[in-house]
Every structure is written in C-alpha cells, then in structure tokens.
Scaffold this motif. Structure first.
Motif, PDB file in Angstrom:
ATOM      1  N   ARG A   1       0.838  -1.204   0.000  1.00 39.91           N
ATOM      2  CA  ARG A   1       0.000   0.000   0.000  1.00 39.91           C
ATOM      3  C   ARG A   1       0.877   1.259   0.000  1.00 39.91           C
ATOM      4  O   ARG A   1       0.627   2.207  -0.752  1.00 39.91           O
ATOM      5  CB  ARG A   1      -0.923  -0.034   1.216  1.00 39.91           C
ATOM      6  CG  ARG A   1      -2.100   0.877   1.160  1.00 39.91           C
ATOM      7  CD  ARG A   1      -3.170   0.634   2.227  1.00 39.91           C
ATOM      8  NE  ARG A   1      -2.707   0.013   3.483  1.00 39.91           N
ATOM      9  CZ  ARG A   1      -2.884  -1.273   3.796  1.00 39.91           C
ATOM     10  NH1 ARG A   1      -3.479  -2.102   2.965  1.00 39.91           N
ATOM     11  NH2 ARG A   1      -2.452  -1.744   4.955  1.00 39.91           N
ATOM     12  N   LEU A   2       1.918   1.267   0.820  1.00 36.77           N
ATOM     13  CA  LEU A   2       2.833   2.415   0.861  1.00 36.77           C
ATOM     14  C   LEU A   2       3.515   2.649  -0.485  1.00 36.77           C
ATOM     15  O   LEU A   2       3.666   3.787  -0.924  1.00 36.77           O
ATOM     16  CB  LEU A   2       3.906   2.198   1.923  1.00 36.77           C
ATOM     17  CG  LEU A   2       3.608   2.619   3.336  1.00 36.77           C
ATOM     18  CD1 LEU A   2       4.766   2.239   4.259  1.00 36.77           C
ATOM     19  CD2 LEU A   2       3.343   4.100   3.426  1.00 36.77           C
TER      20      LEU A   2
ATOM     21  N   GLU B   1       0.906   4.189  -2.796  1.00 32.85           N
ATOM     22  CA  GLU B   1       0.488   5.541  -2.416  1.00 32.85           C
ATOM     23  C   GLU B   1       1.611   6.572  -2.493  1.00 32.85           C
ATOM     24  O   GLU B   1       1.419   7.674  -3.000  1.00 32.85           O
ATOM     25  CB  GLU B   1      -0.079   5.536  -0.996  1.00 32.85           C
ATOM     26  CG  GLU B   1      -1.394   4.800  -0.867  1.00 32.85           C
ATOM     27  CD  GLU B   1      -1.848   4.619   0.582  1.00 32.85           C
ATOM     28  OE1 GLU B   1      -1.144   5.099   1.512  1.00 32.85           O
ATOM     29  OE2 GLU B   1      -2.912   3.988   0.778  1.00 32.85           O
ATOM     30  N   LYS B   2       2.783   6.227  -1.984  1.00 33.45           N
ATOM     31  CA  LYS B   2       3.865   7.207  -1.884  1.00 33.45           C
ATOM     32  C   LYS B   2       4.801   7.227  -3.080  1.00 33.45           C
ATOM     33  O   LYS B   2       5.413   8.245  -3.365  1.00 33.45           O
ATOM     34  CB  LYS B   2       4.677   6.974  -0.613  1.00 33.45           C
ATOM     35  CG  LYS B   2       3.894   7.273   0.649  1.00 33.45           C
ATOM     36  CD  LYS B   2       4.804   7.260   1.847  1.00 33.45           C
ATOM     37  CE  LYS B   2       4.038   7.695   3.086  1.00 33.45           C
ATOM     38  NZ  LYS B   2       4.942   7.903   4.221  1.00 33.45           N
TER      39      LYS B   2
ATOM     40  N   GLU C   1       3.236  -0.285  -8.331  1.00 29.26           N
ATOM     41  CA  GLU C   1       2.324  -1.392  -8.068  1.00 29.26           C
ATOM     42  C   GLU C   1       3.097  -2.701  -8.220  1.00 29.26           C
ATOM     43  O   GLU C   1       3.589  -3.002  -9.297  1.00 29.26           O
ATOM     44  CB  GLU C   1       1.155  -1.375  -9.066  1.00 29.26           C
ATOM     45  CG  GLU C   1       0.284  -0.141  -8.999  1.00 29.26           C
ATOM     46  CD  GLU C   1      -0.718  -0.169  -7.855  1.00 29.26           C
ATOM     47  OE1 GLU C   1      -0.963  -1.262  -7.301  1.00 29.26           O
ATOM     48  OE2 GLU C   1      -1.233   0.901  -7.507  1.00 29.26           O
TER      49      GLU C   1
END
Length: 101
Positions: free
Chosen positions: A33-34, A37-38, A42
């Motif tokens: 997820r990090l 998002e950051k 993927e």
C-alpha cells in the motif's frame, strides 16, 4: 549473498524487513500500500512477499527508489555490506587444505 570484488569476497545482506519494522511497517500488505500511495509503484503480493522474505539476487533501480521513497530511507538502510575480507574455502590454503575462516 557473497560477491567477488577486487579485494576478495564481500557479503551483502538484504535488510528490508528490518527497515520496514523500524518504520512500523509490519506486513507485506502495508508495504504494498505504501509503495502504491507514496511511490506510485504497483507490485504483486508475490513480489512483495519475495522482497520481504528472501535476499534478492538483483533489485531494479526503480524498485529500490520506490522502497526508499515509501519507507523514507536510503539504500544504506536496505543493504548491509560487510567488507571484512572473506577467503573462498574452495581455494584452499597454502598446503591445499581448506582455508579456515
């Protein structure tokens, strides 16, 4: 992982799990997820699992940069390099016997 260099063998250890834990990222799902998002990267769950549990034989620079961005760290946090000279036991000592570290 042992790599051969100009001064003999060098040991490199992959420290992603420790770097993640130091930043309170405990699971592959959290890291995945990090990264998305950051860093906009993927990766599959299988790829994340492999990075977290195994020492990779190679890491793409794009992945390394994304890990550093997501974890707010440097490559030095992800790799531990032991430059203590290591002799290759298969070469043997002067008498032909295996070298003793």
């Amino acid at each position: 992982m042992l790599l051969s260099g100009r001064r003999g063998l060098v040991e490199i250890r992959w420290r992603l799990r420790k770097a993640s834990a130091d930043r309170e990222v405990w699971t592959g799902a959290q890291l995945r997820r990090l990264l998305a998002e950051k860093a906009g990267l993927e990766l599959s769950s299988a790829s994340i699992s492999a990075l977290m549990t195994k020492q990779p034989s190679q890491v793409k620079l794009e992945t390394l940069l994304a890990l550093c961005t997501a974890l707010q760290c440097t490559p030095n946090d992800l790799f531990e390099v032991d430059t203590t000279p290591v002799t290759d036991a298969s070469e043997g000592g002067p008498s032909g016997e295996p070298a003793v570290p």
